[in-house]
Design an enzyme around this catalytic site. Structure first.
Site, PDB file in Angstrom:
ATOM      1  N   THR A 102       0.870  -1.171   0.000  1.00 52.05           N
ATOM      2  CA  THR A 102       0.000   0.000   0.000  1.00 52.05           C
ATOM      3  C   THR A 102       0.908   1.222   0.000  1.00 52.05           C
ATOM      4  OG1 THR A 102      -1.743  -1.145   1.185  1.00 52.05           O
ATOM      5  CG2 THR A 102      -1.799   1.256   1.239  1.00 52.05           C
ATOM      6  N   LYS A 177      -7.174   1.407  -2.823  1.00 49.10           N
ATOM      7  CA  LYS A 177      -6.778   0.964  -1.482  1.00 49.10           C
ATOM      8  C   LYS A 177      -6.960   2.091  -0.464  1.00 49.10           C
ATOM      9  CE  LYS A 177      -5.242  -1.729   1.728  1.00 49.10           C
ATOM     10  NZ  LYS A 177      -3.931  -2.385   1.776  1.00 49.10           N
ATOM     11  N   LYS A 245       0.701   4.935   8.384  1.00 52.72           N
ATOM     12  CA  LYS A 245       1.300   5.288   7.087  1.00 52.72           C
ATOM     13  C   LYS A 245       0.226   5.407   6.011  1.00 52.72           C
ATOM     14  CE  LYS A 245       2.420   1.981   4.593  1.00 52.72           C
ATOM     15  NZ  LYS A 245       1.819   1.113   3.537  1.00 52.72           N
TER      16      LYS A 245
END
Length: 293
Positions: A102, A177, A245
């Site tokens: 990701t 995502k 993150k």
């Protein structure tokens, strides 16, 4: 890539919670698999079952026709792809590059564009489903890049997942995502608060789950992570540090598009408090510890 096609040599960089299961599926299917990770000991189980070790991302790229990466942060992706002896510099023309991390949509586009100049075909293909989905080969895989390249790689994706969707051009997988992580972030706050409320009300949280998980409140996090919270099991299926993150990437992308995401902003602040408590290496369900103080 049909039944009669010679199987490509697969390289996988990153053999953590997710990558280890992915590499294992290819080994079981009879593929030659090469692996690299910063700490060789983490790959030992795979080496014991037939995977071949490579000393660097570049060395791996030279040996493989399909190179998959599953690392932690966009900075890691940039390093292993754009480094002096990285994947883009060392991969053989005609190779396929699949980033399962990701990461940033803009970085995915850079890899795709630079790859084309070297006759390399890149897809950004982040996944969802956690450790369970990776282990049971039923991940959701969100793919950006050429539709033709996607079709060529689809048989390989099917060893890892069951919900595999081509979302559009390079970067589209990463944007999708981000949508996934945005939905999870607010949902996770709701799951945690519901279970803390149940406990404070003197209810049996497990019994409460039986009533609410199949109704309108139902979600993957409620059914899969709710029981872990109740059992005080905070082992990572997905690390707190990686979720933070992801939320930062989503907020940065949203800011670039002029979109406000108040729910995500709140979730990020709560997870940063959790990380400050020393829970960076815990699973995302550890948010329960912060709310249940």
């Amino acid at each position: 890539m049909t039944e009669n096609t010679v199987k490509p040599i697969i390289g996988l960089i990153g053999t953590g919670v997710m990558g280890k299961s992915m590499a294992g599926h290819y080994l079981k299917a009879g593929y030659e698999v090469h692996v690299y990770t910063r700490t060789k000991e983490k790959a030992q189980d795979l080496l014991d079952t037939g995977a071949k070790w490579q000393e660097s991302p570049g060395a791996l790229a030279q040996q493989c026709q399909v190179i998959m990466t599953m690392v932690g942060f966009p900075s890691d992706v940039e390093e292993i792809y754009f480094g002096e002896n990285g994947i883009l510099a060392m991969a053989q023309p005609g190779s396929y590059l699949i980033d399962l991390t990701t990461s940033s949509p803009s970085l995915a586009k850079r890899i795709y564009e630079e790859g084309l100049t070297r006759q390399l075909f890149a897809l950004d293909a982040p996944v969802s489903g956690g450790d369970i989905g990776a282990r049971e080969a039923r991940l959701s895989i969100m793919v950006g890049g050429s539709s033709e390249v996607f079709e060529r790689m689809l048989p390989l994706f099917q060893y890892m997942g069951t919900n595999i969707v081509h979302q559009g051009e390079a970067g589209a997988g990463q944007h999708t995502k981000m949508c996934n992580q945005i939905a999870i972030a607010s949902n996770m706050m709701g799951v945690v608060e519901a279970l803390v409320y149940a406990k404070k009300a003197g209810l049996d949280p497990t019994t409460v789950l039986k009533s609410i998980e199949t109704g309108a409140a139902g979600s993957w996090s409620l059914s899969n992570l709710g029981p872990r919270m109740i059992a005080d099991n905070f082992a990572p299926g997905f690390y707190v540090k990686h979720f933070i993150k992801d939320m930062k990437i989503a907020l940065q992308s949203a800011d670039e598009m002029g979109v406000e995401l108040p729910g995500l902003t709140l979730a990020k602040s709560l997870y940063e408090q959790l990380a400050a408590m020393g829970e960076e290496e815990s699973g995302t369900q550890a948010l329960y510890k912060l709310i249940n103080k």
